[in-house]
Motif scaffolding. Structure first.
Motif, PDB file in Angstrom:
ATOM      1  N   GLY A 184       0.192  -0.900  -0.024  1.00 11.01           N
ATOM      2  CA  GLY A 184       0.178  -0.365   0.290  1.00 11.01           C
ATOM      3  C   GLY A 184       0.828   1.013  -0.314  1.00 11.01           C
ATOM      4  N   LYS A 185       0.014   2.126  -0.022  1.00 11.35           N
ATOM      5  CA  LYS A 185       0.969   3.775  -0.369  1.00 11.35           C
ATOM      6  C   LYS A 185      -0.210   5.008  -0.635  1.00 11.35           C
ATOM      7  CE  LYS A 185       4.442   5.770  -3.453  1.00 11.35           C
ATOM      8  NZ  LYS A 185       4.813   6.454  -4.418  1.00 11.35           N
ATOM      9  N   ALA A 186       0.384   5.608   0.629  1.00 11.25           N
ATOM     10  CA  ALA A 186      -0.468   7.037   0.573  1.00 11.25           C
ATOM     11  C   ALA A 186       0.145   8.089  -0.413  1.00 11.25           C
ATOM     12  CB  ALA A 186      -0.356   7.496   1.378  1.00 11.25           C
ATOM     13  N   LEU A 187      -0.696   8.183  -1.489  1.00  6.73           N
ATOM     14  CA  LEU A 187      -0.555   8.761  -2.657  1.00  6.73           C
ATOM     15  C   LEU A 187      -0.458  10.574  -2.063  1.00  6.73           C
ATOM     16  CD1 LEU A 187      -1.764   7.480  -5.296  1.00  6.73           C
ATOM     17  CD2 LEU A 187       0.145   7.568  -4.268  1.00  6.73           C
ATOM     18  N   ARG A 188      -0.304  11.331  -2.267  1.00  9.35           N
ATOM     19  CA  ARG A 188       0.213  12.784  -1.567  1.00  9.35           C
ATOM     20  C   ARG A 188      -0.203  13.605  -1.998  1.00  9.35           C
ATOM     21  NH1 ARG A 188      -0.665  11.441   3.973  1.00  9.35           N
ATOM     22  NH2 ARG A 188       1.693  10.168   4.288  1.00  9.35           N
ATOM     23  N   GLY A 189      -0.785  13.918  -3.808  1.00 12.95           N
ATOM     24  CA  GLY A 189      -0.841  14.468  -4.600  1.00 12.95           C
ATOM     25  C   GLY A 189      -3.061  14.735  -4.605  1.00 12.95           C
ATOM     26  N   PRO A 190      -2.789  13.477  -5.297  1.00  7.60           N
ATOM     27  CA  PRO A 190      -4.490  13.421  -4.925  1.00  7.60           C
ATOM     28  C   PRO A 190      -5.063  13.745  -3.648  1.00  7.60           C
ATOM     29  CG  PRO A 190      -3.137  11.341  -6.375  1.00  7.60           C
ATOM     30  CD  PRO A 190      -2.647  11.817  -5.409  1.00  7.60           C
ATOM     31  N   ARG A 191      -6.457  13.775  -3.643  1.00  6.77           N
ATOM     32  CA  ARG A 191      -7.106  13.835  -2.552  1.00  6.77           C
ATOM     33  C   ARG A 191      -8.562  13.665  -2.406  1.00  6.77           C
ATOM     34  NH1 ARG A 191      -3.590  18.425  -3.642  1.00  6.77           N
ATOM     35  NH2 ARG A 191      -2.597  19.543  -1.680  1.00  6.77           N
ATOM     36  N   THR A 192      -9.127  13.447  -1.561  1.00  6.48           N
ATOM     37  CA  THR A 192     -11.045  13.070  -1.487  1.00  6.48           C
ATOM     38  C   THR A 192     -11.490  14.188  -0.747  1.00  6.48           C
ATOM     39  OG1 THR A 192     -10.331  11.864   0.753  1.00  6.48           O
ATOM     40  CG2 THR A 192     -10.138  10.870  -1.966  1.00  6.48           C
ATOM     41  N   ALA A 193     -12.591  14.467  -0.750  1.00 12.71           N
ATOM     42  CA  ALA A 193     -13.544  15.012   0.070  1.00 12.71           C
ATOM     43  C   ALA A 193     -12.966  15.523   1.573  1.00 12.71           C
ATOM     44  CB  ALA A 193     -14.960  14.913  -0.768  1.00 12.71           C
ATOM     45  N   THR A 194     -12.586  14.071   2.031  1.00 10.27           N
ATOM     46  CA  THR A 194     -12.269  13.969   3.788  1.00 10.27           C
ATOM     47  C   THR A 194     -10.694  14.161   3.849  1.00 10.27           C
ATOM     48  OG1 THR A 194     -12.788  11.970   3.218  1.00 10.27           O
ATOM     49  CG2 THR A 194     -14.857  12.521   3.855  1.00 10.27           C
ATOM     50  N   THR A 195      -9.980  13.915   2.999  1.00  7.52           N
ATOM     51  CA  THR A 195      -8.805  13.940   3.559  1.00  7.52           C
ATOM     52  C   THR A 195      -7.592  13.695   2.094  1.00  7.52           C
ATOM     53  OG1 THR A 195      -8.369  11.473   1.333  1.00  7.52           O
ATOM     54  CG2 THR A 195      -9.072  11.142   3.828  1.00  7.52           C
ATOM     55  N   ALA A 196      -6.161  14.336   2.839  1.00  8.89           N
ATOM     56  CA  ALA A 196      -5.565  15.229   2.541  1.00  8.89           C
ATOM     57  C   ALA A 196      -4.850  13.999   1.651  1.00  8.89           C
ATOM     58  CB  ALA A 196      -4.583  16.063   3.194  1.00  8.89           C
ATOM     59  N   HIS A 197      -5.382  13.032   0.811  1.00  8.94           N
ATOM     60  CA  HIS A 197      -4.259  11.950   0.313  1.00  8.94           C
ATOM     61  C   HIS A 197      -5.394  10.968   0.129  1.00  8.94           C
ATOM     62  CE1 HIS A 197      -3.274  10.575   4.039  1.00  8.94           C
ATOM     63  NE2 HIS A 197      -3.561   8.719   3.640  1.00  8.94           N
ATOM     64  N   VAL A 198      -4.938  10.099  -1.025  1.00  9.28           N
ATOM     65  CA  VAL A 198      -5.348   8.762  -1.521  1.00  9.28           C
ATOM     66  C   VAL A 198      -4.572   7.822  -0.894  1.00  9.28           C
ATOM     67  CG1 VAL A 198      -6.103   7.579  -3.112  1.00  9.28           C
ATOM     68  CG2 VAL A 198      -6.864  10.202  -2.849  1.00  9.28           C
ATOM     69  N   THR A 199      -5.335   6.411  -0.053  1.00 14.16           N
ATOM     70  CA  THR A 199      -4.387   5.284  -0.107  1.00 14.16           C
ATOM     71  C   THR A 199      -4.595   4.490  -1.141  1.00 14.16           C
ATOM     72  OG1 THR A 199      -4.013   5.634   1.989  1.00 14.16           O
ATOM     73  CG2 THR A 199      -3.868   3.907   1.295  1.00 14.16           C
ATOM     74  N   VAL A 200      -3.800   3.771  -1.796  1.00 14.96           N
ATOM     75  CA  VAL A 200      -3.885   2.514  -2.905  1.00 14.96           C
ATOM     76  C   VAL A 200      -3.334   1.168  -2.412  1.00 14.96           C
ATOM     77  CG1 VAL A 200      -4.218   4.352  -4.127  1.00 14.96           C
ATOM     78  CG2 VAL A 200      -1.989   3.540  -4.774  1.00 14.96           C
ATOM     79  N   LEU A 201      -3.701   0.069  -2.479  1.00 12.67           N
ATOM     80  CA  LEU A 201      -3.082  -1.099  -2.843  1.00 12.67           C
ATOM     81  C   LEU A 201      -2.789  -1.756  -4.786  1.00 12.67           C
ATOM     82  CD1 LEU A 201      -2.205  -3.606  -0.707  1.00 12.67           C
ATOM     83  CD2 LEU A 201      -4.858  -4.207  -1.891  1.00 12.67           C
ATOM     84  N   ALA A 202      -1.382  -2.610  -4.383  1.00 11.30           N
ATOM     85  CA  ALA A 202      -1.162  -2.219  -5.596  1.00 11.30           C
ATOM     86  C   ALA A 202      -0.544  -4.255  -5.821  1.00 11.30           C
ATOM     87  CB  ALA A 202       0.312  -1.293  -5.772  1.00 11.30           C
ATOM     88  N   ALA A 203      -0.827  -4.408  -6.881  1.00 13.27           N
ATOM     89  CA  ALA A 203       0.398  -6.093  -6.763  1.00 13.27           C
ATOM     90  C   ALA A 203       1.550  -5.421  -7.745  1.00 13.27           C
ATOM     91  CB  ALA A 203      -1.007  -6.735  -6.980  1.00 13.27           C
ATOM     92  N   MET A 204       2.328  -5.914  -7.717  1.00  9.12           N
ATOM     93  CA  MET A 204       3.384  -5.771  -9.180  1.00  9.12           C
ATOM     94  C   MET A 204       3.957  -6.981  -8.436  1.00  9.12           C
ATOM     95  SD  MET A 204       5.508  -2.122  -8.164  1.00  9.12           S
ATOM     96  CE  MET A 204       7.677  -2.814  -8.624  1.00  9.12           C
ATOM     97  N   GLU A 205       4.804  -7.122  -9.800  1.00  9.97           N
ATOM     98  CA  GLU A 205       5.617  -8.242 -10.108  1.00  9.97           C
ATOM     99  C   GLU A 205       6.668  -8.092  -9.844  1.00  9.97           C
ATOM    100  OE1 GLU A 205       5.047 -10.812 -14.191  1.00  9.97           O
ATOM    101  OE2 GLU A 205       5.101  -8.632 -14.663  1.00  9.97           O
ATOM    102  N   HIS A 206       7.682  -8.726  -9.382  1.00 11.40           N
ATOM    103  CA  HIS A 206       9.202  -8.023  -9.510  1.00 11.40           C
ATOM    104  C   HIS A 206      10.526  -7.553 -10.022  1.00 11.40           C
ATOM    105  CE1 HIS A 206       9.522  -9.413  -4.878  1.00 11.40           C
ATOM    106  NE2 HIS A 206       9.155 -10.326  -5.387  1.00 11.40           N
ATOM    107  N   THR A 207       9.689  -7.708 -11.805  1.00  9.64           N
ATOM    108  CA  THR A 207      10.419  -6.802 -12.595  1.00  9.64           C
ATOM    109  C   THR A 207      10.177  -5.413 -13.048  1.00  9.64           C
ATOM    110  OG1 THR A 207       9.025  -7.616 -14.607  1.00  9.64           O
ATOM    111  CG2 THR A 207      10.247  -8.928 -14.637  1.00  9.64           C
ATOM    112  N   GLY A 208       9.521  -4.884 -11.652  1.00  7.15           N
ATOM    113  CA  GLY A 208       8.349  -3.754 -11.913  1.00  7.15           C
ATOM    114  C   GLY A 208       6.941  -3.345 -12.542  1.00  7.15           C
ATOM    115  N   SER A 209       6.525  -4.273 -13.297  1.00 11.54           N
ATOM    116  CA  SER A 209       5.340  -4.255 -14.258  1.00 11.54           C
ATOM    117  C   SER A 209       4.359  -4.421 -12.763  1.00 11.54           C
ATOM    118  CB  SER A 209       5.357  -5.294 -14.733  1.00 11.54           C
ATOM    119  OG  SER A 209       5.851  -4.606 -16.027  1.00 11.54           O
TER     120      SER A 209
END
Length: 194
Positions: free
Chosen positions: A144-169
């Motif tokens: 997971g990662k908190a993205l500081r640029g995007p915002r919602t109406a209630t938070t100053a950041h958006v939190t995303v969950l990502a699945a990633m291969e070890h190749t970087g994709s």
């Protein structure tokens, strides 16, 4: 002076910054075929530029090194006319000039875009370009990662969950509840695929 956080590139386009690409224009033109997955948020009246052209130009600028909305707009305004035609911008039938969008047009569009749909389109493009994995199991990291640029109406950041291969994709990512962790939203990811 660094660009303010509010002008950073959208999170979905961040995947492209990790793609090693020697020819950003050809990659962006290839991406155009996948952009039908992204709904156009603009009204029908007053559409001067096709949505795939705007997103492909934005993607090409990110691949060329742009890291802010200002840099994206500058790259698009500096690119030669033949490149604008290749990206899908219309040619004025009377003058033969290819016009490019104003930076405010890009900013308004990128704010309105469906981030999940754009993420799916870019993910499909990157998957189509990827070399197929060999037989057997493959390693996938989930985080997971908190993205500081995007915002919602209630938070100053958006939190995303990502699945990633070890190749970087990045295989997939989705927005999660702010006070959550990786375990509850990733449950459906653990089901075997066929």
């Amino acid at each position: 002076m660094p660009a303010p956080a509010s002008s950073l590139i959208p999170a979905a386009l961040d995947q492209l910054t990790r793609a090693s690409e020697s020819a950003p224009l050809s990659a962006a033109v290839g991406l155009s075929g996948f952009l039908d997955l992204v709904p156009d948020p603009r009204g029908v009246r007053g559409r001067r530029y096709p949505l795939p052209a705007l997103i492909a130009a934005t993607a090409a600028s990110v691949l060329a090194g742009a890291r802010s909305l200002t840099a994206i707009a500058e790259w698009i305004s500096d690119v030669p006319a033949w490149a604008c035609r290749a990206l899908g911008f219309p040619v004025d039938p009377l003058t033969g000039v290819v016009s490019v969008p104003h930076p405010h047009t890009l900013r308004r569009l990128l704010v309105q875009l469906d981030g999940d749909a754009l993420d799916r389109a870019i993910g499909a493009f990157l998957t189509a370009r990827a070399t197929p994995a060999g037989p057997g199991l493959r390693a996938i990291a989930v985080g997971g990662k908190a993205l500081r640029g995007p915002r919602t109406a209630t938070t100053a950041h958006v939190t995303v969950l990502a699945a990633m291969e070890h190749t970087g994709s990045v295989l997939a990512q989705r927005q999660v509840a702010d006070k959550s962790n990786e375990i509850p939203p990733s449950g459906p990811c653990w089901t075997p695929s066929t």
